[in-house]
Design an enzyme around this catalytic site. Structure first.
Site, PDB file in Angstrom:
ATOM      1  N   HIS A 146       1.019  -1.346  -0.025  1.00 58.44           N
ATOM      2  CA  HIS A 146      -0.449  -0.103  -0.412  1.00 58.44           C
ATOM      3  C   HIS A 146       0.959   1.380  -0.124  1.00 58.44           C
ATOM      4  O   HIS A 146       1.662   1.541   0.821  1.00 58.44           O
ATOM      5  CB  HIS A 146      -0.885  -0.027   1.158  1.00 58.44           C
ATOM      6  N   TYR A 205      -8.586   5.517   8.274  1.00 58.50           N
ATOM      7  CA  TYR A 205      -8.793   5.742   9.296  1.00 58.50           C
ATOM      8  C   TYR A 205      -9.640   6.688   9.586  1.00 58.50           C
ATOM      9  O   TYR A 205      -9.326   7.944   9.366  1.00 58.50           O
ATOM     10  CB  TYR A 205      -7.353   6.151   9.299  1.00 58.50           C
ATOM     11  N   PRO A 238      -3.563  -0.240  19.232  1.00 59.66           N
ATOM     12  CA  PRO A 238      -3.110  -0.402  17.483  1.00 59.66           C
ATOM     13  C   PRO A 238      -3.614   0.011  16.855  1.00 59.66           C
ATOM     14  O   PRO A 238      -3.353  -0.225  15.963  1.00 59.66           O
ATOM     15  CB  PRO A 238      -4.916  -1.331  17.580  1.00 59.66           C
ATOM     16  N   LYS A 254       1.542  -0.664  15.655  1.00 57.24           N
ATOM     17  CA  LYS A 254       2.914  -0.920  15.521  1.00 57.24           C
ATOM     18  C   LYS A 254       3.894  -1.921  16.237  1.00 57.24           C
ATOM     19  O   LYS A 254       4.602  -2.085  16.094  1.00 57.24           O
ATOM     20  CB  LYS A 254       3.266   0.330  16.499  1.00 57.24           C
ATOM     21  N   TYR A 314       4.407   6.102  10.340  1.00 59.80           N
ATOM     22  CA  TYR A 314       3.372   4.962   9.836  1.00 59.80           C
ATOM     23  C   TYR A 314       4.471   3.568   8.853  1.00 59.80           C
ATOM     24  O   TYR A 314       4.220   2.270   9.095  1.00 59.80           O
ATOM     25  CB  TYR A 314       2.197   5.004   8.844  1.00 59.80           C
TER      26      TYR A 314
HETATM   27  P1  FAD Z   1       2.212 -12.573  21.172  1.00 60.63           P
HETATM   28  O1  FAD Z   1       1.798 -12.305  19.886  1.00 60.63           O
HETATM   29  O2  FAD Z   1       1.301 -12.777  21.835  1.00 60.63           O
HETATM   30  O3  FAD Z   1       3.062 -14.297  21.462  1.00 60.63           O
HETATM   31  C1  FAD Z   1       2.990 -14.434  22.515  1.00 60.63           C
HETATM   32  C2  FAD Z   1       2.574 -16.004  22.743  1.00 60.63           C
HETATM   33  O4  FAD Z   1       3.073 -16.341  23.686  1.00 60.63           O
HETATM   34  C3  FAD Z   1       1.227 -16.386  21.820  1.00 60.63           C
HETATM   35  O5  FAD Z   1       1.656 -17.657  21.351  1.00 60.63           O
HETATM   36  C4  FAD Z   1       0.763 -17.406  23.670  1.00 60.63           C
HETATM   37  O6  FAD Z   1      -0.140 -18.134  23.390  1.00 60.63           O
HETATM   38  C5  FAD Z   1       2.353 -17.793  24.266  1.00 60.63           C
HETATM   39  N1  FAD Z   1       2.411 -17.743  25.795  1.00 60.63           N
HETATM   40  C6  FAD Z   1       2.027 -16.794  26.031  1.00 60.63           C
HETATM   41  N2  FAD Z   1       1.947 -17.452  27.975  1.00 60.63           N
HETATM   42  C7  FAD Z   1       2.250 -18.677  27.705  1.00 60.63           C
HETATM   43  C8  FAD Z   1       2.676 -19.535  28.099  1.00 60.63           C
HETATM   44  N3  FAD Z   1       2.353 -18.730  29.890  1.00 60.63           N
HETATM   45  N4  FAD Z   1       3.593 -20.592  28.454  1.00 60.63           N
HETATM   46  C9  FAD Z   1       3.861 -20.386  26.810  1.00 60.63           C
HETATM   47  N5  FAD Z   1       3.612 -19.397  26.051  1.00 60.63           N
HETATM   48  C10 FAD Z   1       2.987 -18.811  26.228  1.00 60.63           C
HETATM   49  N6  FAD Z   1       0.522  -5.084  15.243  1.00 60.63           N
HETATM   50  C11 FAD Z   1       0.936  -4.510  14.084  1.00 60.63           C
HETATM   51  O7  FAD Z   1       1.909  -4.349  14.342  1.00 60.63           O
HETATM   52  N7  FAD Z   1       0.541  -4.600  13.223  1.00 60.63           N
HETATM   53  C12 FAD Z   1      -0.554  -3.785  12.773  1.00 60.63           C
HETATM   54  O8  FAD Z   1      -1.593  -3.785  12.507  1.00 60.63           O
HETATM   55  C13 FAD Z   1      -1.946  -5.055  14.012  1.00 60.63           C
HETATM   56  N8  FAD Z   1      -2.950  -4.748  14.162  1.00 60.63           N
HETATM   57  C14 FAD Z   1      -3.683  -5.821  15.391  1.00 60.63           C
HETATM   58  C15 FAD Z   1      -4.701  -6.424  15.477  1.00 60.63           C
HETATM   59  C16 FAD Z   1      -5.257  -6.899  16.573  1.00 60.63           C
HETATM   60  C17 FAD Z   1      -6.704  -7.081  15.816  1.00 60.63           C
HETATM   61  C18 FAD Z   1      -4.658  -7.019  17.507  1.00 60.63           C
HETATM   62  C19 FAD Z   1      -5.408  -8.225  18.522  1.00 60.63           C
HETATM   63  C20 FAD Z   1      -2.892  -6.928  17.808  1.00 60.63           C
HETATM   64  C21 FAD Z   1      -2.264  -5.637  17.056  1.00 60.63           C
HETATM   65  N9  FAD Z   1      -1.265  -5.821  16.830  1.00 60.63           N
HETATM   66  C22 FAD Z   1      -0.676  -5.182  15.165  1.00 60.63           C
HETATM   67  C23 FAD Z   1      -0.307  -5.627  17.607  1.00 60.63           C
HETATM   68  C24 FAD Z   1       0.425  -7.272  17.753  1.00 60.63           C
HETATM   69  O9  FAD Z   1      -0.573  -8.587  16.699  1.00 60.63           O
HETATM   70  C25 FAD Z   1       1.017  -7.695  18.611  1.00 60.63           C
HETATM   71  O10 FAD Z   1       1.760  -6.552  19.000  1.00 60.63           O
HETATM   72  C26 FAD Z   1       2.029  -8.852  18.626  1.00 60.63           C
HETATM   73  O11 FAD Z   1       1.448 -10.402  18.457  1.00 60.63           O
HETATM   74  C27 FAD Z   1       2.574  -9.038  19.535  1.00 60.63           C
HETATM   75  O12 FAD Z   1       4.226 -10.273  18.572  1.00 60.63           O
HETATM   76  P2  FAD Z   1       5.031 -10.878  20.293  1.00 60.63           P
HETATM   77  O13 FAD Z   1       4.910 -12.425  19.580  1.00 60.63           O
HETATM   78  O14 FAD Z   1       5.932 -10.401  21.155  1.00 60.63           O
HETATM   79  O15 FAD Z   1       2.624 -11.435  21.375  1.00 60.63           O
HETATM   80  C1  DHB Z   2      -5.218  -3.488  10.646  1.00 63.15           C
HETATM   81  C2  DHB Z   2      -5.134  -3.083  12.069  1.00 63.15           C
HETATM   82  C3  DHB Z   2      -4.300  -2.240  13.017  1.00 63.15           C
HETATM   83  O1  DHB Z   2      -4.232  -1.828  13.963  1.00 63.15           O
HETATM   84  C4  DHB Z   2      -4.083  -0.750  12.022  1.00 63.15           C
HETATM   85  O2  DHB Z   2      -4.035   0.172  12.011  1.00 63.15           O
HETATM   86  C5  DHB Z   2      -4.329  -0.930  10.881  1.00 63.15           C
HETATM   87  C6  DHB Z   2      -4.610  -2.387   9.938  1.00 63.15           C
HETATM   88  C7  DHB Z   2      -5.531  -4.718  10.347  1.00 63.15           C
HETATM   89  O3  DHB Z   2      -5.753  -5.591  10.957  1.00 63.15           O
HETATM   90  O4  DHB Z   2      -5.290  -4.840   8.620  1.00 63.15           O
END
Ligand code: FAD
Ligand code: DHB
Length: 396
Positions: free
Chosen positions: A73, A202, A294, A298, A386
């Site tokens: 994009h 947005y 969100p 980031k 961004y």
């Molecule tokens: P997680 O993805 O939370 O992974 C942690 C892992 O540890 C999980 O698989 C969990 O099951 C495991 N775990 C937890 N506790 C234990 C335990 N006790 N023992 C063993 N395993 C365990 N970010 C972006 O950059 N761009 C976006 O567009 C964006 N949109 C989002 C939209 C939504 C709806 C949501 C919910 C989040 C969004 N985010 C976005 C944020 C992003 O998803 C998270 O920041 C990202 O998943 C972080 O990765 P992580 O590996 O640190 O943690």
């Molecule tokens: C999406 C999630 C976000 O938090 C964002 O800022 C842009 C896109 C997505 O899930 O597509």
């Protein structure tokens, strides 16, 4: 009992990326994950990958499907007062863009790569606990199929997200936790419909924020600001579409394309940073150390920035007996984290209406929106943040 160099808790983006980057440098790891492979590969989360994350995944050899199936994009739209305003990302950032490629697809690509590396991922574990992080031989204990297990390692990567045990293993007396909870959540849907727009929108409105995102030509991702304590059961499909329509009313003749909704969920909005991100032989990366609302997309991208620094620090330790990278990990990682935190907070405030706000706050928001779309300097600042600021220590 298993022995490895780095024991990693959590097979999210942070843990999988850490394991893969270490493997490419000849360092072995074992990952423990509480959920099943099917579950982590199906959980709907992020959609937007920043420019540095995209370049990193390509360079690590895990970007092939993202390049083929993701969508580049070159702009986003800010919508307010019934009008849309385009922010041209490459034009404002010297050629950079973002890629829409769902997090669970990144997870599938990383799980496949990590398993192909010969690395063990223990799925479906429980009772994970950390031991001996103050000494030189830390360990991770857990249960699998009712049997007690232990991994002895040199370092622990605490990549277990916001609710995992790693952060809690750092003594509370040396943890400084910064938290802001927003009085709103995001109601997210996936629906079967063609894209309503070529680019993400947005949208700010007096009824609250809306984000129009996408997944594929047939599946769309959309969010609207909601009460964080609301329940998806209160929202029929008709009520959801009526709310989107009301918030997206515009003078441009632009219309939302609607379709069958097949997934609904509510996510909380928080800003959170844990300082320090390390203690003894334990190093936190990703959501275990920090959470953003969100709005700026980031979260996953900040996790990738942590892992770039952490993997390099661990490599320097093994290759050159150099501890400087490990010793300064938290101080360096948290700088990029604070930038992402501030940007996410700023975007959130610019685009959401919060209950009980005073009229001056509303006017500030309006002025900020108008300035952002009319000043090249302001638009460039949004665009630069961004598309993602460079990862320290990595030339992407
Ligand atoms: P997680 O993805 O939370 O992974 C942690 C892992 O540890 C999980 O698989 C969990 O099951 C495991 N775990 C937890 N506790 C234990 C335990 N006790 N023992 C063993 N395993 C365990 N970010 C972006 O950059 N761009 C976006 O567009 C964006 N949109 C989002 C939209 C939504 C709806 C949501 C919910 C989040 C969004 N985010 C976005 C944020 C992003 O998803 C998270 O920041 C990202 O998943 C972080 O990765 P992580 O590996 O640190 O943690
Ligand atoms: C999406 C999630 C976000 O938090 C964002 O800022 C842009 C896109 C997505 O899930 O597509």
């Amino acid at each position: 009992m298993t022995k490895t160099q780095v024991g990693i808790i959590g097979a999210g983006p942070a843990g999988l990326l850490l394991s893969h980057m270490l493997h490419l440098q000849g360092i072995e790891s074992v990952i423990v994950e509480q959920r099943s492979r099917e579950d982590i590969e199906a959980t709907i989360k992020a959609g937007v990958l920043e420019h540095p994350t995209v370049e990193l995944l390509k360079e690590l050899g895990v970007g092939e499907r993202m390049v083929r199936e993701g969508y580049v994009h070159n702009g986003i739209e800010l919508s307010f007062g019934g009008k849309r305003h385009r922010i041209d990302l490459p034009e404002l950032t010297g050629g950079k863009s973002i890629t829409v490629y769902p997090q669970h697809e990144v997870i599938k690509d990383l799980v496949a790569a990590v398993l192909a590396n010969g690395t063990t991922i223990e799925f479906g574990v429980s009772d994970v606990s950390l031991h001996g992080i103050d000494g030189t031989q830390p360990s991770i204990r857990y249960s699998k199929d009712g049997a007690a297990q232990e991994i002895q390692c040199d370092f622990i990567g605490g990549c277990d997200g916001f609710h995992g045990p790693s952060r809690q293993a750092i003594p509370a007396s040396i943890r400084q936790e910064h938290l802001k909870v927003y009085p709103a959540g995001w109601f997210g849907i996936l629906c079967e419909a063609p894209p309503s727009s070529d680019e993400l929108i947005y949208a700010q409105s007096d009824r609250g924020f809306v984000l129009i995102s996408t997944r594929t030509p047939d599946v769309q991702r959309m969010y609207f600001q909601c009460d964080p304590n609301d329940s998806v059961d209160n929202w029929s499909d008709d009520r959801i579409w009526a709310e989107f329509r009301a918030r997206l009313a515009n003078d441009d003749g632009w219309q939302l394309k609607e379709g069958r909704i097949f997934q609904k969920g509510i996510i909380a909005m928080r800003s959170f940073v844990c300082e320090t991100m390390q203690h003894g032989r334990l190093f936190l990366a990703g959501d275990s150390a920090h959470i953003v609302p969100p709005t700026g997309a980031k979260g996953l991208n900040l996790a990738a920035g942590d892992v770039v620094l952490l993997s390099k620090a661990i490599v320097d330790f093994y290759r050159r007996d150099d501890r400087a990278g490990l010793d300064s990990y938290s101080a360096r990682a948290v700088k990029r984290v604070w930038r992402g935190e501030h940007f996410s907070w700023w975007m959130t405030n610019m685009l959401h209406d919060f209950d009980g706000e005073d009229t001056i706050t509303r006017r500030f928001r309006q002025s900020q929106l108008e300035y952002t779309v009319s000043s090249r300097a302001a638009a460039a600042s949004l665009a630069e943040n961004y598309v993602g600021l460079p990862f320290e220590g990595w030339q992407g």
